[in-house]
Design a protein around this motif. Structure first.
Motif, mmCIF file in Angstrom:
data_model
loop_
_atom_site.group_PDB
_atom_site.id
_atom_site.type_symbol
_atom_site.label_atom_id
_atom_site.label_comp_id
_atom_site.label_asym_id
_atom_site.label_seq_id
_atom_site.Cartn_x
_atom_site.Cartn_y
_atom_site.Cartn_z
ATOM 1 N N LYS A 1 -4.634 3.802 -25.461
ATOM 2 C CA LYS A 1 -5.162 3.711 -26.832
ATOM 3 C C LYS A 1 -6.197 2.590 -26.938
ATOM 4 N N GLY A 2 -5.948 1.481 -26.218
ATOM 5 C CA GLY A 2 -6.887 0.365 -26.248
ATOM 6 C C GLY A 2 -8.238 0.728 -25.671
ATOM 7 N N LYS A 3 -8.264 1.555 -24.640
ATOM 8 C CA LYS A 3 -9.532 1.996 -24.053
ATOM 9 C C LYS A 3 -10.338 2.852 -25.019
ATOM 10 N N LYS A 4 -9.642 3.537 -25.911
ATOM 11 C CA LYS A 4 -10.312 4.380 -26.896
ATOM 12 C C LYS A 4 -10.668 3.605 -28.167
ATOM 13 N N GLY A 5 -10.364 2.318 -28.192
ATOM 14 C CA GLY A 5 -10.687 1.497 -29.353
ATOM 15 C C GLY A 5 -9.622 1.518 -30.432
ATOM 16 N N ASP A 6 -8.494 2.122 -30.157
ATOM 17 C CA ASP A 6 -7.399 2.212 -31.131
ATOM 18 C C ASP A 6 -6.265 1.292 -30.667
ATOM 19 N N ALA A 7 -6.433 -0.003 -30.891
ATOM 20 C CA ALA A 7 -5.456 -0.986 -30.420
ATOM 21 C C ALA A 7 -4.102 -0.766 -31.090
ATOM 22 N N ARG A 8 -3.066 -0.910 -30.316
ATOM 23 C CA ARG A 8 -1.693 -0.771 -30.799
ATOM 24 C C ARG A 8 -0.894 -2.011 -30.414
ATOM 25 N N PRO A 9 -1.021 -3.101 -31.162
ATOM 26 C CA PRO A 9 -0.295 -4.325 -30.803
ATOM 27 C C PRO A 9 1.220 -4.163 -30.893
ATOM 28 N N GLN A 10 1.694 -3.212 -31.697
ATOM 29 C CA GLN A 10 3.132 -2.988 -31.797
ATOM 30 C C GLN A 10 3.714 -2.522 -30.464
ATOM 31 N N LEU A 11 2.952 -1.718 -29.728
ATOM 32 C CA LEU A 11 3.431 -1.228 -28.438
ATOM 33 C C LEU A 11 3.497 -2.361 -27.411
ATOM 34 N N VAL A 12 2.544 -3.273 -27.478
ATOM 35 C CA VAL A 12 2.557 -4.422 -26.570
ATOM 36 C C VAL A 12 3.768 -5.297 -26.865
ATOM 37 N N THR A 13 4.011 -5.542 -28.127
ATOM 38 C CA THR A 13 5.172 -6.329 -28.528
ATOM 39 C C THR A 13 6.467 -5.624 -28.139
#
Length: 113
Positions: free
Chosen positions: A85-97
């Motif tokens: 998702k990050g590569k597509k510009g749609d950051a998902r910080p919840q998934l990292v957490t």
């Protein structure tokens, strides 16, 4: 063979440190290559370590290993999805957490069970 097992344990612990370090302390919601590779390393080395324990006729708690495997797959999934998702510009910080929290959960299961 003992040295191989110790090296695998080292890589396994470094993978955990990469996940927790990236998710909790360094990036704070941003996917890093260390997070993704740490999750992959954790999954692969964990499976190899269980296989070595089984080959050595070691006493393996299969219920514990099953729970840890499900959590490790969830960590890897969170890391991989967040990276994609990050590569597509749609950051998902919840998934990292979530990946960091699940890695801590897996560590707690390993130590306390």
């Amino acid at each position: 063979m003992e040295i191989v097992e110790h090296l695998l344990v080292l890589v396994h612990l470094l993978g955990m440190a990469a996940i927790v370090g990236s998710a909790v302390f360094v990036a704070r919601g941003t996917v890093t290559p260390a997070l993704v590779w740490g999750a992959r390393a954790q999954l692969v080395t964990g499976l190899i370590l269980v296989g070595l324990a089984e080959m050595d006729d070691g006493d393996v708690n299969h219920a514990k290993i099953g729970v840890k495997l499900v959590v490790a797959i969830a960590v890897a999934a969170c890391a991989e999805i967040a990276a994609a998702k990050g590569k597509k510009g749609d950051a998902r910080p919840q998934l990292v957490t979530a990946a960091g929290a699940l890695a801590l959960l897996n560590t707690a299961i390993a130590v306390l069970w």
